[in-house]
Design an enzyme around this catalytic site. Structure first.
Site, short mmCIF file in Angstrom:
data_model
loop_
_atom_site.label_atom_id
_atom_site.label_comp_id
_atom_site.label_asym_id
_atom_site.label_seq_id
_atom_site.Cartn_x
_atom_site.Cartn_y
_atom_site.Cartn_z
CG HIS A 96 0.82 -0.93 2.45
ND1 HIS A 96 1.73 -1.97 2.30
CD2 HIS A 96 0.60 -0.44 1.20
CE1 HIS A 96 2.04 -2.09 1.02
NE2 HIS A 96 1.38 -1.19 0.32
CG ASP A 123 4.09 -5.53 2.67
OD1 ASP A 123 4.54 -5.84 3.79
OD2 ASP A 123 3.12 -4.78 2.50
CG HIS A 125 3.57 -7.97 6.83
ND1 HIS A 125 4.35 -6.85 6.89
CD2 HIS A 125 3.71 -8.61 8.01
CE1 HIS A 125 4.95 -6.79 8.08
NE2 HIS A 125 4.58 -7.85 8.78
CG ASP A 127 -0.16 -5.77 3.63
OD1 ASP A 127 0.25 -6.27 4.70
OD2 ASP A 127 0.35 -4.73 3.15
CG HIS A 140 -1.05 -1.65 8.44
ND1 HIS A 140 0.14 -1.13 8.92
CD2 HIS A 140 -1.32 -2.72 9.24
CE1 HIS A 140 0.56 -1.86 9.96
NE2 HIS A 140 -0.31 -2.82 10.17
CG ASP A 227 5.06 -2.26 4.09
OD1 ASP A 227 5.93 -1.85 4.88
OD2 ASP A 227 4.00 -2.80 4.48
CG ASP A 229 6.80 -4.30 6.33
OD1 ASP A 229 6.81 -4.84 5.21
OD2 ASP A 229 5.75 -4.13 6.99
CD GLU A 272 2.57 0.42 7.04
OE1 GLU A 272 2.97 0.78 8.17
OE2 GLU A 272 1.40 0.05 6.83
#
Ligand code: DIR
Ligand code: MN
Ligand code: MN
Ligand code: MN
Length: 302
Positions: A96, A123, A125, A127, A140, A227, A229, A272
């Protein structure tokens, strides 16, 4: 309009290696064919040629920062160029960190065309780490902070004015893992953060409607950064940083279908994907499916 696929085979921003194999896994899963099947013209522009992964331990809070910077600048220029040719850039990551490059590139394009740039970041997260706050040193985990102009290091200078994107025009969706210091800095960030609890309470539909209506009203350019995830690990195991409690198969498709219907998306990152952690390429195949929805595949004609 035409779609331009840009492969970015690197994992310099990640802690777990393997995302450098993502572009080829997406090609093997049939990305180009899925899009041409929907009536789009697709040009696979091949892979960018950046530096190898030195696989170093983090220094000054960042792992492989020089290489991250080189990849991002290469991608920035390619995205500006591809968008300038009237194509929709679709970036095949890669981890990412490369979104700093793709978004800087699209920001250049938007400032030339006078369109306000909005980002929709799918995502687990946020980030939003900086080299000072990051517990991992993995870049990332930092692209949102960099795009907001919160990291002063010259290697993070993307050659475009900061903030690259106005924080109030960045929507983070699917969030369920935020580091300790990162959480504190989010408070006065101005970012729009939609965590899994908000999604549970208010529904994917309601939140997506709200995000897209704002971009429509502003006649904005929407950049989508996806992403892997973001998705629940049960449907998408092929990523180095899985977090339980992600969106379901249908929730993810609903997001993509609503974006397609809005007609707002002008650029996309698929990032990712780590084929070494995947199960028979199923996460890549899911990404291809979701990209189909993003580009107009629907169960019924509407
Ligand atoms: C974590 C993980 N917050 C970090 N970040 C990830 O290393 O900064 N982002 N995986 O997608
Ligand atoms: Mn344009
Ligand atoms: Mn991410
Ligand atoms: Mn993530």
């Amino acid at each position: 309009n035409q779609i331009g696929l840009i492969g970015v085979p690197t994992d310099v921003g990640a802690g777990v290696r393997g995302a450098c194999l993502g572009p080829e896994a997406l090609r093997i899963a049939g990305l180009a064919k899925a899009l041409t099947g929907l009536g789009h013209k697709v040009s696979d522009l091949g892979d960018l040629d950046g530096p190898p992964n030195p696989d170093e331990q983090p220094g000054n809070g960042c792992r492989n920062l020089r290489e991250v910077s080189t990849w991002c600048r290469l991608l920035r220029d390619r995205v500006t160029d591809v968008a300038g040719q009237g194509m929709t850039p679709v970036v095949l990551g890669g981890d990412h960190c490369i979104a700093m490059g793709s978004i800087a590139g699209i920001a250049k394009h938007c400032s030339a065309s006078g369109q306000p740039l909005y980002v929709l970041w799918f995502d687990a997260h946020t980030d939003f780490n900086t080299p000072l706050s990051s517990p991992s040193g993995n870049v990332h985990g930092m692209p949102i902070a960099a795009l907001c102009g919160r990291i002063k290091d010259s290697e993070f200078d993307l050659g475009v004015p900061t903030p690259v994107v106005d924080p109030s025009r960045i929507n983070l969706f699917g969030i369920r893992s935020v580091d300790h210091i990162e959480k504190a800095t989010l408070v006065d960030s101005g970012l729009k953060v939609f965590d899994m609890r908000a999604i549970d309470e208010r529904s994917t539909f309601t939140i997506m409607r709200e995000i897209l209506d704002e971009v429509t009203a502003a006649k904005g350019h929407l950049h989508v950064s996806l992403d892997v995830d973001f998705l629940d690990p049960s449907i998408a195991p092929g990523v180095g940083t899985t977090v339980p409690g992600g969106v379901t198969y249908r929730e993810a498709h609903l997001c993509m279908e609503m974006i397609a219907e809005s007609g707002l998306m002008g650029s996309l990152d698929l990032v990712e994907l780590n084929p070494l952690l995947d199960e028979k390429n199923k996460s890549a195949e899911l990404l291809v499916d979701l990209t189909g929805s993003l580009f107009g595949k629907a169960t019924l004609h509407r």
